[in-house]
Write a protein that holds these residues in place. Structure first.
Motif, short mmCIF file in Angstrom:
data_model
loop_
_atom_site.label_atom_id
_atom_site.label_comp_id
_atom_site.label_asym_id
_atom_site.label_seq_id
_atom_site.Cartn_x
_atom_site.Cartn_y
_atom_site.Cartn_z
N ALA A 156 84.82 1.59 6.68
CA ALA A 156 83.96 0.41 6.77
C ALA A 156 83.43 0.32 8.20
CB ALA A 156 84.74 -0.84 6.44
N LEU A 157 82.18 -0.10 8.32
CA LEU A 157 81.56 -0.38 9.62
C LEU A 157 81.30 -1.87 9.67
CD1 LEU A 157 80.30 0.68 12.29
CD2 LEU A 157 78.15 0.97 11.02
N VAL A 158 81.97 -2.55 10.59
CA VAL A 158 81.87 -4.01 10.66
C VAL A 158 81.46 -4.44 12.06
CG1 VAL A 158 83.64 -4.26 8.86
CG2 VAL A 158 84.31 -4.39 11.27
N VAL A 213 72.78 3.88 -0.24
CA VAL A 213 72.81 2.73 -1.14
C VAL A 213 72.62 1.49 -0.29
CG1 VAL A 213 74.09 1.44 -2.88
CG2 VAL A 213 74.44 3.90 -2.68
N PHE A 214 71.62 0.68 -0.66
CA PHE A 214 71.29 -0.51 0.13
C PHE A 214 71.68 -1.78 -0.63
CE2 PHE A 214 68.26 2.84 1.29
CZ PHE A 214 68.46 2.90 2.66
N ASP A 233 74.75 0.21 2.88
CA ASP A 233 74.45 -0.94 3.74
C ASP A 233 74.54 -2.22 2.92
OD1 ASP A 233 73.66 -2.58 5.76
OD2 ASP A 233 71.61 -1.81 5.92
N GLU A 234 75.64 -2.96 3.09
CA GLU A 234 75.88 -4.19 2.33
C GLU A 234 75.63 -3.96 0.83
OE1 GLU A 234 77.17 -6.90 3.45
OE2 GLU A 234 76.86 -6.85 5.60
N PRO A 235 76.22 -2.93 0.23
CA PRO A 235 75.85 -2.54 -1.14
C PRO A 235 76.24 -3.56 -2.20
CG PRO A 235 77.81 -1.36 -0.44
CD PRO A 235 77.30 -2.08 0.77
N THR A 236 77.17 -4.47 -1.87
CA THR A 236 77.59 -5.46 -2.87
C THR A 236 77.13 -6.87 -2.48
OG1 THR A 236 79.73 -5.79 -1.76
CG2 THR A 236 79.61 -4.07 -3.44
N VAL A 268 82.37 8.42 3.05
CA VAL A 268 81.70 7.14 2.82
C VAL A 268 81.75 6.31 4.09
CG1 VAL A 268 81.74 4.98 1.51
CG2 VAL A 268 82.23 7.15 0.35
N LEU A 269 80.59 5.80 4.51
CA LEU A 269 80.49 4.84 5.60
C LEU A 269 79.80 3.61 5.05
CD1 LEU A 269 80.99 4.23 8.61
CD2 LEU A 269 78.73 5.18 9.09
N LEU A 270 80.54 2.51 4.98
CA LEU A 270 80.09 1.32 4.27
C LEU A 270 79.97 0.15 5.24
CD1 LEU A 270 81.49 0.25 0.82
CD2 LEU A 270 81.37 -1.43 2.66
N VAL A 271 78.76 -0.35 5.43
CA VAL A 271 78.54 -1.52 6.27
C VAL A 271 78.77 -2.77 5.42
CG1 VAL A 271 76.82 -2.86 7.55
CG2 VAL A 271 76.87 -0.37 7.76
N THR A 272 79.63 -3.65 5.91
CA THR A 272 79.89 -4.86 5.14
C THR A 272 80.26 -6.02 6.06
OG1 THR A 272 81.24 -5.83 3.37
CG2 THR A 272 82.33 -4.22 4.80
N HIS A 273 79.93 -7.22 5.62
CA HIS A 273 80.38 -8.44 6.30
C HIS A 273 81.58 -9.03 5.56
CE1 HIS A 273 76.29 -8.67 8.25
NE2 HIS A 273 77.07 -9.05 9.24
#
Length: 234
Positions: A45-47, A98-99, A177-180, A206-211
């Motif tokens: 995760a990238l936060v 995936v955006f 990038d914030e996929p959900t 997998v590199l997943l940007v999320t808040h």
């Protein structure tokens, strides 16, 4: 996937810096000398707060933008001095995106949307590619819906099509990038489970940007950006 494949380095950043308006009074540095690596088995995760540089970093990692200094290696290839054609080819072959917004093409069916990266690269899909597209749709739980257009699918189903599309080229790296961000909790859990599944079965990093702290807590690794620097990576 063998142990050797699992250990393969997919991405490496060395002293990566990104500045905008270089040489002008408004010059600003957004990324400050980042060092980072991702391997095939990584699920990260990238936060970070808004303005911390997450979007800039994702654009650079995705070869959509170039660093000002430093180097970005993708599958061992240095990319900073690549020409546009080389970068485009490497991005198309090695990275899936995936955006938050699925960006499906409304005039095309679910199957055609999944195969779009292959159609753009090579024209009319082959029978083998069509079979692969159907398999991917089955993997994301949409078997039987191949001929539906996006407006005939729910939001969660559309995002699943977007996940399948991102995987159609069998990428080494999946950027999300914030996929959900636009999904209800049930659909979000389903999409996250798909990332997990493909990370394990296909070996894509997998590199997943999320808040969402609940989402980042489920990742194996959390990379925290603060003011364009990696504050923690654990």
């Amino acid at each position: 996937m063998s142990e050797h494949d699992a250990a393969q380095e997919v991405l490496r950043l060395e002293g990566l810096r990104k500045r905008y308006n270089v040489g002008k009074p408004t010059e600003v540095e957004v990324l400050h000398g980042l060092d980072l690596s991702l391997h095939r088995r990584d699920f990260a995760a990238l936060v970070g707060a808004s303005g911390s540089g997450k979007s800039t970093l994702l654009n650079v990692v995705g070869l959509l933008d170039q660093p000002t200094e430093g180097e970005l290696y993708l599958l061992g290839q240095p990319t900073r001095r690549m020409d546009d054609e080389g970068r485009t080819r490497l991005r198309r072959e090695s990275i899936g995106f995936v955006f938050q917004f699925h960006h499906l093409i409304q005039a095309f069916t679910a199957l055609e949307n999944v195969l779009m990266p292959l159609i753009v690269a090579g024209g009319k899909p082959t029978p083998a590619q069509l079979a692969w597209g159907r398999e991917l749709l089955a993997q994301v739980g949409l078997s039987g819906l191949e001929q539906r257009r996006p407006d005939q699918l729910s939001g969660g189903q559309q995002q699943r099509v977007a996940v399948a599309r991102a995987l159609s080229t069998r990428p080494a790296l999946l950027l999300a990038d914030e996929p959900t961000g636009n999904l209800d909790s049930h659909s979000a859990a389903d999409v996250f489970a798909l990332f997990r599944k493909f990370n394990r079965e296909f070996g894509c990093a997998v590199l997943l940007v999320t808040h969402d702290p609940r989402l980042s807590a489920q990742c194996d690794r959390t990379i925290t950006l603060v003011d364009g620097r990696i504050a923690s990576d654990e």
